[in-house]
Scaffold this motif. Structure first.
Motif, PDB file in Angstrom:
ATOM      1  N   ARG A  75       0.834  -1.196   0.000  1.00 33.51           N
ATOM      2  CA  ARG A  75       0.000   0.000   0.000  1.00 33.51           C
ATOM      3  C   ARG A  75       0.869   1.245   0.000  1.00 33.51           C
ATOM      4  N   VAL A  76       0.422   2.254  -0.721  1.00 36.50           N
ATOM      5  CA  VAL A  76       1.113   3.540  -0.736  1.00 36.50           C
ATOM      6  C   VAL A  76       0.668   4.352   0.479  1.00 36.50           C
ATOM      7  N   VAL A  77       1.637   4.859   1.243  1.00 35.78           N
ATOM      8  CA  VAL A  77       1.355   5.612   2.467  1.00 35.78           C
ATOM      9  C   VAL A  77       2.057   6.965   2.388  1.00 35.78           C
ATOM     10  N   ASP A  78       1.316   8.057   2.547  1.00 32.21           N
ATOM     11  CA  ASP A  78       1.890   9.405   2.551  1.00 32.21           C
ATOM     12  C   ASP A  78       2.231   9.777   3.989  1.00 32.21           C
ATOM     13  N   PHE A  79       3.404   9.333   4.429  1.00 28.52           N
ATOM     14  CA  PHE A  79       3.768   9.446   5.847  1.00 28.52           C
ATOM     15  C   PHE A  79       4.496  10.736   6.181  1.00 28.52           C
ATOM     16  N   LEU A  80       5.271  11.280   5.243  1.00 29.50           N
ATOM     17  CA  LEU A  80       6.136  12.415   5.564  1.00 29.50           C
ATOM     18  C   LEU A  80       5.357  13.612   6.125  1.00 29.50           C
ATOM     19  N   PRO A  81       4.155  13.945   5.594  1.00 31.96           N
ATOM     20  CA  PRO A  81       3.400  15.052   6.209  1.00 31.96           C
ATOM     21  C   PRO A  81       3.048  14.807   7.679  1.00 31.96           C
ATOM     22  N   GLU A  82       2.793  13.553   8.036  1.00 24.22           N
ATOM     23  CA  GLU A  82       2.495  13.249   9.440  1.00 24.22           C
ATOM     24  C   GLU A  82       3.742  13.416  10.310  1.00 24.22           C
ATOM     25  N   TYR A  83       4.881  13.000   9.771  1.00 24.67           N
ATOM     26  CA  TYR A  83       6.130  13.172  10.510  1.00 24.67           C
ATOM     27  C   TYR A  83       6.432  14.661  10.671  1.00 24.67           C
ATOM     28  N   ALA A  84       6.192  15.456   9.621  1.00 24.00           N
ATOM     29  CA  ALA A  84       6.418  16.896   9.698  1.00 24.00           C
ATOM     30  C   ALA A  84       5.502  17.529  10.750  1.00 24.00           C
ATOM     31  N   ALA A  85       4.250  17.069  10.807  1.00 25.23           N
ATOM     32  CA  ALA A  85       3.310  17.595  11.804  1.00 25.23           C
ATOM     33  C   ALA A  85       3.794  17.279  13.213  1.00 25.23           C
ATOM     34  N   TYR A  86       4.351  16.099  13.389  1.00 34.38           N
ATOM     35  CA  TYR A  86       4.918  15.700  14.682  1.00 34.38           C
ATOM     36  C   TYR A  86       6.053  16.647  15.088  1.00 34.38           C
ATOM     37  N   LEU A  87       6.942  16.986  14.126  1.00 35.34           N
ATOM     38  CA  LEU A  87       8.048  17.896  14.421  1.00 35.34           C
ATOM     39  C   LEU A  87       7.538  19.305  14.729  1.00 35.34           C
ATOM     40  N   ARG A  88       6.520  19.749  14.003  1.00 35.66           N
ATOM     41  CA  ARG A  88       5.959  21.084  14.272  1.00 35.66           C
ATOM     42  C   ARG A  88       5.416  21.172  15.697  1.00 35.66           C
ATOM     43  N   GLU A  89       4.704  20.153  16.124  1.00 36.79           N
ATOM     44  CA  GLU A  89       4.143  20.173  17.482  1.00 36.79           C
ATOM     45  C   GLU A  89       5.244  20.185  18.531  1.00 36.79           C
ATOM     46  N   LEU A  90       6.312  19.420  18.288  1.00 36.11           N
ATOM     47  CA  LEU A  90       7.437  19.437  19.228  1.00 36.11           C
ATOM     48  C   LEU A  90       8.013  20.837  19.358  1.00 36.11           C
TER      49      LEU A  90
END
Length: 509
Positions: A149-164
């Protein structure tokens, strides 16, 4: 071959997790190298052929792949990043990890041995290039669509860094845009780090319009994506000065290393980068221990001690220093930062993950805090760092067939020579602790101190010689005396030409 590496990883992970392959989930990401898409697809086919469910992340970064095993909603059993980091465009490879961290060398060796066995059993040989591709395509066609399956993960990782970052800064006026008013140049060198500008810093309010080399391009047309690369530093420096930026960030291909440039255009990498990260880390963790590799300067050791910290100088190799930091923490010796002069660095607060983006973002956070407190540029943190006047690394090629044995023979003889008085050099003294090769202190005029380290290379057929001096032309004197050691051992199958060239070529006027 990547098809069979995928099958071997499925077996290894199944045994490690205590699950059948059909119950496993593995994520795959890649850097922009030209060979990465085929390697990632072949790996996915191998995993799917073993029954593993695969998440294809596409272009990604090494730290993000690790976080896919950690972040809620994902929690993959394993992750693989197709990358060769800063190496030339014709190289490529794979980095494997689980939620426990990167695989150790013995695990990788076992994977490759098993992959070779599986290839042989399937009748595929490394020389069968076209048959191998056909084999992979056939296997992929037979795999269930439900498994890959294709997963668009990088935006979620970026959101995690923004919250930190928002939580760490806690900006009193702009809590959701804490970087407002900050101009930052990001230079990922056409590697995989453009998202730091577009999806992390920009959305938090930073002006990233002067960023350079953002477009992923596996031919790396501008310079090697490497924070140590002189062209990378020069390009970032120029962009910072032209834009009047507050900070420049340099990233390597898969974003597990970084370096920065201050507002005056000064490159901060190697010892300076470790010093900056140590200053930030020790303020948050006073009195604790910083682990570095064996090539760090005397000035850095003194700087860490002046900050109230302890310095543990260990071995080259980022896995070596990370593992040592984890070992120290487990033994009750608090260790918040492990960092290599190459720019690889891991922090206890970040899962001991080798993460260049995280280190760079810690520096951005520091820059904002200093601005809010009315203090100066981040470079002021380095005001007390004593730096060498001269520093060099020379690689002495080993010509012997058994490279490892010859390397050990040379370094053992060097220690004996030092113990016997270094051929009359009374100002040479062996360091009290050595974990890799042998490091010698060299007392210089005016109470200053140079040093040299002779060690076998971790990966190349070389003896590596690192040398520093706190006097102009002091390295020449150190290397000239070192040549006396090699002259006493003509039986060594090594090429000392580079040392001789440096010693005998007249110094510039």
């Amino acid at each position: 071959m990547m098809f069979f590496v995928g099958q071997a990883f499925a077996e290894w992970l199944s045994e490690r997790k205590g699950k059948p392959p059909s119950a496993l989930r593995v994520s795959i990401g890649r850097d922009p190298r030209l060979s990465s898409p085929l390697m990632a697809a072949s790996l996915a086919a191998g995993l799917a052929a073993a029954g593993v469910t695969v998440g294809r992340f596409g272009a990604c970064t090494t730290p993000a792949m690790f976080m896919s095993c950690i972040l809620p909603g994902h929690l993959y059993d394993g992750a693989v990043m197709i990358t060769a980091s800063h190496l030339p465009v014709n190289r490529n490879g794979a980095k494997f990890c689980t939620a426990d961290g990167g695989l150790e060398k013995k695990d990788i060796t076992a994977l490759l041995v098993r992959a070779a066995e599986l290839a042989t059993e399937a009748g595929q040989l490394p020389s069968d290039r076209f048959n191998d591709h056909a084999f992979v395509i056939t296997a992929a066609l037979e795999a269930s669509n439900e498994l890959v399956r294709v997963v668009d993960f990088l935006p979620e990782y970026a959101a995690y860094l923004r919250e930190l970052m928002k939580e760490s800064i806690a900006h009193p006026e702009h809590p959701d845009a804490p970087l407002t008013g900050l101009k930052i140049v990001v230079n990922p060198g056409n590697g995989g780090g453009a998202f730091i500008a577009d999806q992390v810093l920009g959305p938090l309010g930073a002006d990233v319009s002067a960023s350079i080399h953002l477009e992923p391009d596996g031919s790396f047309p501008n310079h090697t994506p490497n924070p140590e690369d002189k062209a990378a530093v020069a390009a970032t420096r120029q962009a910072v000065l032209d834009a009047g930026a507050d900070l420049g960030i340099m990233l390597d291909t898969d974003v597990d290393r970084s370096g920065v440039v201050d507002r005056s255009g000064n490159g901060i990498n190697r010892n300076r980068y470790i010093a900056l990260m140590s200053a930030i880390t020790l303020r948050e963790n006073p009195g604790e221990t910083i682990v570095t590799d064996s090539c760090t300067s005397n000035g850095l050791a003194a700087f860490i001690q002046q900050l109230g910290g302890r310095h543990f100088r260990y071995k080259k190799g980022y896995k070596n220093i990370i593992n040592k930091g984890m070992e120290l923490n487990a033994a009750g010796v608090p260790c918040p930062l492990m960092m290599e002069t190459s720019g690889h660095g891991a922090m206890r607060e970040n899962y001991f993950l080798d993460d260049g983006a995280y280190g760079a973002l810690k520096i951005v956070i520091e820059a904002v805090r200093r601005r809010l407190e009315g203090r100066g540029d981040i470079s002021e943190l380095l005001a007390e760092l004593r730096e060498p006047v001269e520093a060099m690394e020379i690689r002495v090629a080993i010509k012997a067939r058994d490279v490892r044995a010859e390397g050990e023979r040379v370094t053992a003889a060097f220690k004996d020579w030092v113990d016997a008085g270094c051929g009359g050099a009374t100002n040479w003294r062996l360091e009290d602790e050595n974990y890799e090769g042998w490091r010698v202190k060299v007392a210089e005029e005016g109470g200053k101190e140079g040093w040299l380290l002779l060690r076998p290379s971790l990966h190349d057929p070389d003896i590596v010689l690192n040398v520093e001096s706190e006097h102009a032309d002091g390295m020449r004197a150190i290397l000239q005396h070192l040549l006396e050691f090699f002259k006493q051992h003509p039986e060594f199958e090594v090429c000392t030409g580079k040392v001789e060239d440096y010693v005998y070529v007249p110094a510039a006027a």
